[in-house]
Design a protein around this motif. Structure first.
Motif, mmCIF file in Angstrom:
data_model
loop_
_atom_site.group_PDB
_atom_site.id
_atom_site.type_symbol
_atom_site.label_atom_id
_atom_site.label_comp_id
_atom_site.label_asym_id
_atom_site.label_seq_id
_atom_site.Cartn_x
_atom_site.Cartn_y
_atom_site.Cartn_z
ATOM 1 N N TYR B 80 -33.509 -64.163 29.542
ATOM 2 C CA TYR B 80 -33.607 -65.798 29.674
ATOM 3 C C TYR B 80 -35.243 -66.073 29.269
ATOM 4 C CZ TYR B 80 -34.688 -70.217 31.570
ATOM 5 O OH TYR B 80 -35.057 -71.507 31.702
ATOM 6 N N MET B 82 -37.060 -64.628 27.129
ATOM 7 C CA MET B 82 -37.240 -64.253 25.726
ATOM 8 C C MET B 82 -36.801 -65.581 24.775
ATOM 9 S SD MET B 82 -36.604 -60.447 24.705
ATOM 10 C CE MET B 82 -35.122 -60.017 25.639
ATOM 11 N N ALA B 83 -35.627 -65.976 25.486
ATOM 12 C CA ALA B 83 -35.001 -67.245 24.890
ATOM 13 C C ALA B 83 -35.461 -68.379 25.112
ATOM 14 C CB ALA B 83 -33.383 -66.947 25.220
ATOM 15 N N ALA B 84 -35.735 -68.761 26.444
ATOM 16 C CA ALA B 84 -36.353 -70.144 26.404
ATOM 17 C C ALA B 84 -37.668 -70.192 26.187
ATOM 18 C CB ALA B 84 -36.046 -70.347 28.112
ATOM 19 N N GLY B 85 -38.250 -69.036 26.236
ATOM 20 C CA GLY B 85 -39.889 -69.171 26.164
ATOM 21 C C GLY B 85 -40.148 -68.549 24.548
ATOM 22 N N ARG B 86 -39.269 -68.223 23.780
ATOM 23 C CA ARG B 86 -39.727 -67.469 22.489
ATOM 24 C C ARG B 86 -40.402 -66.584 22.713
ATOM 25 N NH1 ARG B 86 -35.429 -69.378 19.751
ATOM 26 N NH2 ARG B 86 -34.737 -71.212 21.208
ATOM 27 N N MET B 87 -40.198 -65.642 23.793
ATOM 28 C CA MET B 87 -41.128 -64.632 23.854
ATOM 29 C C MET B 87 -40.679 -63.053 23.462
ATOM 30 S SD MET B 87 -43.993 -65.680 25.353
ATOM 31 C CE MET B 87 -44.617 -64.147 26.397
ATOM 32 N N LEU B 88 -41.427 -62.116 23.433
ATOM 33 C CA LEU B 88 -41.167 -60.929 23.388
ATOM 34 C C LEU B 88 -42.153 -60.244 24.505
ATOM 35 C CD1 LEU B 88 -40.958 -60.156 19.400
ATOM 36 C CD2 LEU B 88 -39.035 -60.080 21.169
ATOM 37 N N VAL B 110 -42.722 -64.693 19.846
ATOM 38 C CA VAL B 110 -42.195 -64.325 18.713
ATOM 39 C C VAL B 110 -42.810 -64.640 17.413
ATOM 40 C CG1 VAL B 110 -40.257 -64.000 17.488
ATOM 41 C CG2 VAL B 110 -39.916 -64.374 19.738
#
Lengths: 476, 147
Positions: B80, B82-88, B110
């Motif tokens: 979640y 990663m998807a919501a915050g465009r994070m890795l 990302v």
């Protein structure tokens, strides 16, 4: 798999007789070659599905079946709400309403070849693909609700398409019974920037050529001609659908003992259709179906704009749009009577036969188009639902080639650059943000799609109509 | 706040094959460390861990009735974020207290050209889901992630 595990009912039909906790038999449709190569897990998972409450007739597996989660990928099962039947969040899976849309272009190979590279580059530039990519559309709370209720119809009303598109989409572009209020805030948050994105993994957008016709009459009804160019889009409900799957999988797994359901595998987490959580999930899942339909509609608009710039003569009308991860309430004839059942298709395509009232008039005599995505290097197929598929599989057929090899093994076997160069040598242009992603999806990692389609045809699940081969592939 | 860079992970991770997807498995001297290792394994499904800088962090809280559902919840909370915050993410600190998990994950947004993400993880499944301690006292946490 060991053929001794089965009772062979016909050349393409393999039965696992009920034993243990199985309430009904499990039936796999496949050629002898496919079933020999099929993962043993398909047997175990089909047996598990056959133990679920309220299952009707049999747990089915399609010729492309492989190891899934709870259900096998390629699994079909129908449940009767009046007999304690269940709806399974695990059975539908994370990528709710993942599906395939096929568009005519009206162009020929000769029209396309001079601009093939330009088209590949512009499609790759305009279609957000891969992890971390975002779409240009931002939805506020009100628009999110409208999208989740309206599906592709909402997208057309906002200008991303024409009303004629809706006739060529299952549910006429709008899944009824959606309850956006049952979709969590997290799921909506995940979707905020993801409308009109392709995703990753096995999702793609391809420009393809119709290379052979196997049934002239039906191909004519579908508007498919040899040498014509079509566009195929494979993607689903993006982050919203994934989160709905995640949320309800957990809730159903925890609630199962309250409903006195014994799960042979937690991934089969389910609840009675006639229960609070069962109804709640159905409302959320239908909203996610609308999200997928809206997403494919927006992608269609992006594709049309690219063609309008490069090949303005093209007219991109829909052949059809199918979803292959769903649970839908449908009327089916069972033992002479009609019953309203909840049919789960997990990696399986609905395949209504000729005359079905849900088909639009121009397709009604031919049967429903069944769109089968192949791998990048081989090909895809268009099939048509048959009169006999209702009796055999609640009007269902296969959905793709099915993986023959894990991602892990594919990575050890091929390099991404190598795959891209080899395909370029055969006239197929690949565009992808990730060379590793391409290697994981290498054509050789998939089963022979022709063998799968031939088995579906011979088993009477759907009729083979046309073969398509890629010229451009945008890989997420 | 603990700096992610100064908390080297103990344990190890690996992938295991699934026909269509990927299994992630973490081993560690404690359950929490096995969870951290499995999170590294999940990130390695997506990208080369060495390309991710632990520049910012998020806090994660999960609750589930047993260890295994808690583990799936932990991975899904990361999916979640990663998807919501465009994070890795590439560094984790997990604390487990009965049915509750509190964690911090360090990473960065990302950058498609630098991270070249191979796939997006849709969710952690309950397939091959297992959290257990072996005879030597080492913890294992594993499941299949849908990509």
């Amino acid at each position: 798999m060991d053929l001794n595990l089965f009772t062979r009912r016909s050349e393409y039909e393999w039965e696992i007789p009920p034993h243990g906790a199985m309430r009904v038999p499990a039936i796999i449709y496949a050629s002898e070659g496919l079933i020999r190569e099929m993962d043993q897990k398909v047997y175990e998972q089909s047996v598990n599905v056959a133990t679920l409450p309220g299952i009707v007739k049999a747990a089915y597996a399609m010729p492309d079946a492989h190891w899934g989660y709870g259900f096998p990928i390629g699994g079909v099962a129908a449940f009767d709400p009046d007999e304690g039947g269940v709806v399974s969040a695990g059975g539908v899976g994370f990528d709710i309403s993942c599906g395939v849309r096929c568009l005519h272009t009206g162009l020929t190979r000769a029209d396309l070849l001079p601009v093939q590279k330009e088209l590949a580059d512009m499609l790759y530039d305009r279609i957000p693909a891969g992890m971390g990519s975002t779409g240009a559309i931002r939805l506020d709370d009100r628009e999110m609700e409208a999208m989740l209720t309206g599906g592709a119809r909402w997208a057309v009303e906002r200008g991303w398409g024409v009303p004629a598109d809706l006739e060529r989409i299952e549910e006429r572009g709008q899944m009824q019974g959606a309850r956006p209020g049952n979709v969590s805030a997290q799921a909506k948050r995940r979707q905020r920037d993801e409308m009109g994105t392709l995703g990753s993994g096995n999702h793609y957008l391809e420009v393809q050529e119709v290379t052979s016709i196997h049934d002239e009459a039906i191909a004519g009804a579908f508007g498919l001609e040899r040498g014509r160019i079509v566009v195929m889009i494979h993607c689903g409900s993006r982050g919203l659908g994934h989160q709905v799957g995640t949320d309800y999988l957990k809730r159903m797994a925890i609630a199962a003992p309250d409903h006195r359901i014994t799960l042979p595998d937690r991934e089969l987490a389910c609840a009675p259709i006639n229960s609070g959580i069962g109804q709640e999930y159905l409302g959320a899942m239908r909203a996610a179906i609308n999200c997928a339909l809206a997403n494919r509609q927006i992608l269609t608009d992006l594709v049309r704009k690219v063609f309008a710039e490069i090949l303005p003569r093209a007219e991109l009308a829909l052949v059809y749009d199918v979803s292959h991860n769903t649970c839908k309430a449908e009327a089916h004839r069972v033992d002479g009577g009609e019953r309203r059942l909840f049919v789960h298709r997990k990696g399986a395509t609905r395949a209504f036969g000729p005359g079905h009232p849900d088909l639009p008039e121009p397709l009604r005599a031919a049967g429903q188009p069944v769109l089968i995505g192949g791998s990048m290097g081989t090909g895809s197929y268009v099939l048509a639902g048959t009169a006999g598929s209702e009796e055999r599989s609640f009007s269902s057929a296969c959905h793709g080639a099915g993986r023959a090899m894990s991602r892990h093994q594919a990575l050890r076997t091929w390099g991404g650059r190598q795959v891209i160069d080899e395909l370029a040598g055969r006239g197929i242009l690949i565009r992808s943000p990730s060379a590793r992603g391409v290697a994981e999806e290498a054509p050789g990692a998939y089963k022979d799609v022709s063998a799968v389609v031939d088995a579906a045809d011979h088993a009477g699940l759907a009729r083979k109509v046309a073969r398509l081969e890629p010229l451009v592939c945008i890989k997420g | 706040m603990v700096d992610g860079k100064e908390s080297p992970h103990r344990g190890r991770w690996e992938h295991f094959p699934h026909a269509a997807d990927v299994g992630v498995r973490g081993y560690g001297p404690t359950e929490a460390e096995a969870f951290e290792q499995a999170a590294l394994a999940m990130m390695a499904v997506i990208t080369d861990l060495d390309t991710v800088e632990p520049r910012e962090s998020v806090r994660i809280h999960c609750e589930a009735p047993n260890d295994e559902l808690l583990f799936a919840d932990w991975l899904n909370a990361l999916v979640y974020e990663m998807a919501a915050g465009r994070m890795l993410f590439r560094r984790f600190r997990v604390r487990i207290d009965g049915t509750r998990l509190d964690a911090q994950a360090w990473g960065e947004p990302v950058d498609i050209s630098r991270h070249r993400p191979a796939v997006e993880v849709k969710g952690a499944t309950y397939t091959a889901l297992r959290v257990a301690r072996d005879g030597s006292g080492e913890w294992l946490a594993q499941t299949v992630v849908d990509v």
